[in-house]
Design a protein around this motif. Structure first.
Motif, PDB file in Angstrom:
ATOM      1  N   LYS A 187      35.965  27.428  50.735  1.00 46.39           N
ATOM      2  CA  LYS A 187      35.086  26.930  51.795  1.00 46.39           C
ATOM      3  C   LYS A 187      35.722  27.036  53.186  1.00 46.39           C
ATOM      4  O   LYS A 187      35.061  27.349  54.172  1.00 46.39           O
ATOM      5  CB  LYS A 187      34.768  25.462  51.492  1.00 46.39           C
ATOM      6  N   ASP A 188      37.029  26.756  53.258  1.00 40.65           N
ATOM      7  CA  ASP A 188      37.721  26.768  54.546  1.00 40.65           C
ATOM      8  C   ASP A 188      38.138  28.172  54.980  1.00 40.65           C
ATOM      9  O   ASP A 188      38.807  28.343  55.995  1.00 40.65           O
ATOM     10  CB  ASP A 188      38.937  25.838  54.509  1.00 40.65           C
ATOM     11  N   GLY A 189      37.756  29.172  54.198  1.00 42.97           N
ATOM     12  CA  GLY A 189      38.058  30.549  54.586  1.00 42.97           C
ATOM     13  C   GLY A 189      39.338  31.107  53.998  1.00 42.97           C
ATOM     14  O   GLY A 189      39.626  32.283  54.159  1.00 42.97           O
ATOM     15  N   THR A 190      40.114  30.248  53.347  1.00 36.48           N
ATOM     16  CA  THR A 190      41.328  30.718  52.689  1.00 36.48           C
ATOM     17  C   THR A 190      40.952  31.698  51.585  1.00 36.48           C
ATOM     18  O   THR A 190      39.991  31.468  50.860  1.00 36.48           O
ATOM     19  CB  THR A 190      42.088  29.533  52.040  1.00 36.48           C
ATOM     20  N   THR A 191      41.701  32.787  51.482  1.00 35.20           N
ATOM     21  CA  THR A 191      41.408  33.729  50.402  1.00 35.20           C
ATOM     22  C   THR A 191      42.551  33.752  49.390  1.00 35.20           C
ATOM     23  O   THR A 191      43.710  33.507  49.730  1.00 35.20           O
ATOM     24  CB  THR A 191      41.166  35.165  50.927  1.00 35.20           C
ATOM     25  N   TYR A 192      42.184  34.023  48.171  1.00 33.48           N
ATOM     26  CA  TYR A 192      43.136  34.035  47.067  1.00 33.48           C
ATOM     27  C   TYR A 192      42.992  35.319  46.269  1.00 33.48           C
ATOM     28  O   TYR A 192      41.895  35.857  46.151  1.00 33.48           O
ATOM     29  CB  TYR A 192      42.874  32.859  46.120  1.00 33.48           C
ATOM     30  N   GLN A 193      44.099  35.784  45.716  1.00 32.55           N
ATOM     31  CA  GLN A 193      44.051  36.870  44.747  1.00 32.55           C
ATOM     32  C   GLN A 193      43.879  36.199  43.396  1.00 32.55           C
ATOM     33  O   GLN A 193      44.796  35.552  42.899  1.00 32.55           O
ATOM     34  CB  GLN A 193      45.345  37.666  44.759  1.00 32.55           C
ATOM     35  N   ALA A 194      42.711  36.346  42.823  1.00 26.34           N
ATOM     36  CA  ALA A 194      42.418  35.600  41.609  1.00 26.34           C
ATOM     37  C   ALA A 194      41.795  36.482  40.542  1.00 26.34           C
ATOM     38  O   ALA A 194      41.047  37.413  40.843  1.00 26.34           O
ATOM     39  CB  ALA A 194      41.485  34.441  41.920  1.00 26.34           C
ATOM     40  N   LEU A 195      42.141  36.136  39.328  1.00 26.80           N
ATOM     41  CA  LEU A 195      41.622  36.836  38.162  1.00 26.80           C
ATOM     42  C   LEU A 195      40.527  35.971  37.541  1.00 26.80           C
ATOM     43  O   LEU A 195      40.764  34.817  37.216  1.00 26.80           O
ATOM     44  CB  LEU A 195      42.776  37.040  37.186  1.00 26.80           C
ATOM     45  N   PHE A 196      39.328  36.528  37.416  1.00 28.11           N
ATOM     46  CA  PHE A 196      38.197  35.768  36.884  1.00 28.11           C
ATOM     47  C   PHE A 196      37.770  36.281  35.519  1.00 28.11           C
ATOM     48  O   PHE A 196      37.870  37.478  35.244  1.00 28.11           O
ATOM     49  CB  PHE A 196      36.991  35.898  37.817  1.00 28.11           C
ATOM     50  N   CYS A 197      37.214  35.385  34.729  1.00 28.11           N
ATOM     51  CA  CYS A 197      36.567  35.810  33.493  1.00 28.11           C
ATOM     52  C   CYS A 197      35.209  36.432  33.856  1.00 28.11           C
ATOM     53  O   CYS A 197      34.794  36.382  35.014  1.00 28.11           O
ATOM     54  CB  CYS A 197      36.392  34.610  32.549  1.00 28.11           C
ATOM     55  N   ASP A 198      34.523  36.982  32.866  1.00 29.17           N
ATOM     56  CA  ASP A 198      33.252  37.651  33.145  1.00 29.17           C
ATOM     57  C   ASP A 198      32.213  36.706  33.743  1.00 29.17           C
ATOM     58  O   ASP A 198      31.471  37.074  34.645  1.00 29.17           O
ATOM     59  CB  ASP A 198      32.697  38.270  31.866  1.00 29.17           C
ATOM     60  N   SER A 199      32.184  35.481  33.232  1.00 28.87           N
ATOM     61  CA  SER A 199      31.225  34.499  33.715  1.00 28.87           C
ATOM     62  C   SER A 199      31.476  34.151  35.187  1.00 28.87           C
ATOM     63  O   SER A 199      30.556  34.125  36.005  1.00 28.87           O
ATOM     64  CB  SER A 199      31.301  33.258  32.829  1.00 28.87           C
ATOM     65  N   CYS A 200      32.731  33.902  35.545  1.00 24.85           N
ATOM     66  CA  CYS A 200      33.062  33.574  36.932  1.00 24.85           C
ATOM     67  C   CYS A 200      32.826  34.773  37.848  1.00 24.85           C
ATOM     68  O   CYS A 200      32.363  34.625  38.979  1.00 24.85           O
ATOM     69  CB  CYS A 200      34.509  33.117  37.045  1.00 24.85           C
ATOM     70  N   ALA A 201      33.133  35.956  37.364  1.00 23.79           N
ATOM     71  CA  ALA A 201      32.920  37.157  38.172  1.00 23.79           C
ATOM     72  C   ALA A 201      31.441  37.317  38.499  1.00 23.79           C
ATOM     73  O   ALA A 201      31.068  37.708  39.607  1.00 23.79           O
ATOM     74  CB  ALA A 201      33.435  38.379  37.427  1.00 23.79           C
ATOM     75  N   LYS A 202      30.605  36.981  37.543  1.00 25.60           N
ATOM     76  CA  LYS A 202      29.162  37.092  37.724  1.00 25.60           C
ATOM     77  C   LYS A 202      28.643  36.039  38.693  1.00 25.60           C
ATOM     78  O   LYS A 202      27.739  36.285  39.492  1.00 25.60           O
ATOM     79  CB  LYS A 202      28.462  36.945  36.365  1.00 25.60           C
ATOM     80  N   ASN A 203      29.229  34.831  38.624  1.00 22.28           N
ATOM     81  CA  ASN A 203      28.752  33.710  39.437  1.00 22.28           C
ATOM     82  C   ASN A 203      29.434  33.594  40.792  1.00 22.28           C
ATOM     83  O   ASN A 203      29.087  32.728  41.583  1.00 22.28           O
ATOM     84  CB  ASN A 203      28.968  32.388  38.678  1.00 22.28           C
ATOM     85  N   TYR A 204      30.404  34.457  41.042  1.00 21.33           N
ATOM     86  CA  TYR A 204      31.188  34.318  42.275  1.00 21.33           C
ATOM     87  C   TYR A 204      30.354  34.476  43.541  1.00 21.33           C
ATOM     88  O   TYR A 204      29.533  35.375  43.652  1.00 21.33           O
ATOM     89  CB  TYR A 204      32.328  35.353  42.300  1.00 21.33           C
ATOM     90  N   VAL A 244      35.269  29.061  45.908  1.00 22.50           N
ATOM     91  CA  VAL A 244      36.460  28.926  45.079  1.00 22.50           C
ATOM     92  C   VAL A 244      37.204  27.653  45.498  1.00 22.50           C
ATOM     93  O   VAL A 244      37.305  27.351  46.676  1.00 22.50           O
ATOM     94  CB  VAL A 244      37.382  30.161  45.254  1.00 22.50           C
ATOM     95  N   ARG A 245      37.684  26.901  44.533  1.00 20.42           N
ATOM     96  CA  ARG A 245      38.482  25.706  44.838  1.00 20.42           C
ATOM     97  C   ARG A 245      39.709  25.676  43.945  1.00 20.42           C
ATOM     98  O   ARG A 245      39.650  26.009  42.785  1.00 20.42           O
ATOM     99  CB  ARG A 245      37.677  24.433  44.610  1.00 20.42           C
ATOM    100  N   MET A 246      40.812  25.234  44.547  1.00 21.09           N
ATOM    101  CA  MET A 246      42.033  25.163  43.770  1.00 21.09           C
ATOM    102  C   MET A 246      42.067  23.886  42.932  1.00 21.09           C
ATOM    103  O   MET A 246      41.828  22.804  43.438  1.00 21.09           O
ATOM    104  CB  MET A 246      43.251  25.222  44.670  1.00 21.09           C
ATOM    105  N   ALA A 247      42.347  24.041  41.643  1.00 21.90           N
ATOM    106  CA  ALA A 247      42.387  22.888  40.733  1.00 21.90           C
ATOM    107  C   ALA A 247      43.682  22.118  40.914  1.00 21.90           C
ATOM    108  O   ALA A 247      44.690  22.662  41.363  1.00 21.90           O
ATOM    109  CB  ALA A 247      42.263  23.375  39.301  1.00 21.90           C
TER     110      ALA A 247
END
Ligand SMILES: [Zn+2]
Length: 84
Positions: free
Chosen positions: A53-70, A75-78
């Motif tokens: 939300k704040d514009g920070t970008t991350y290099q992240a690996l997503f599963c198929d479901s997250c890739a579809k919903n992105y 994105v939020r850090m857990a």
């Protein structure tokens, strides 16, 4: 309504397993805590600029479901520990 995608930081040793990505989604995190290693069972979708939300970008690996919903900005850090 766009879904929030929770990401978990990877320990340095795990980054090589994740094609050099810094973060993984919740589902890949859960799968890998069970098996002790990253697998491609849930899908394997590297995003070079997954953004929060704040514009920070991350290099992240997503599963198929997250890739579809992105969506940008969802994105939020857990708070859960790093996957070591
Ligand atoms: Zn996922």
């Amino acid at each position: 309504m766009a879904q929030t995608i929770w990401i978990h930081k990877l320990a340095d040793a795990k980054k090589t397993e994740a094609d050099g990505m810094d973060y993984i989604c919740e589902h890949l995190f859960q799968a890998s805590t069970q098996t002790g290693k990253l697998t491609k069972t849930e899908g394997w979708n590297p995003f070079q600029n997954a953004s929060a939300k704040d514009g920070t970008t991350y290099q992240a690996l997503f599963c198929d479901s997250c890739a579809k919903n992105y969506n940008d900005g969802h994105v939020r850090m857990a708070k859960e520990p790093v996957l070591a």
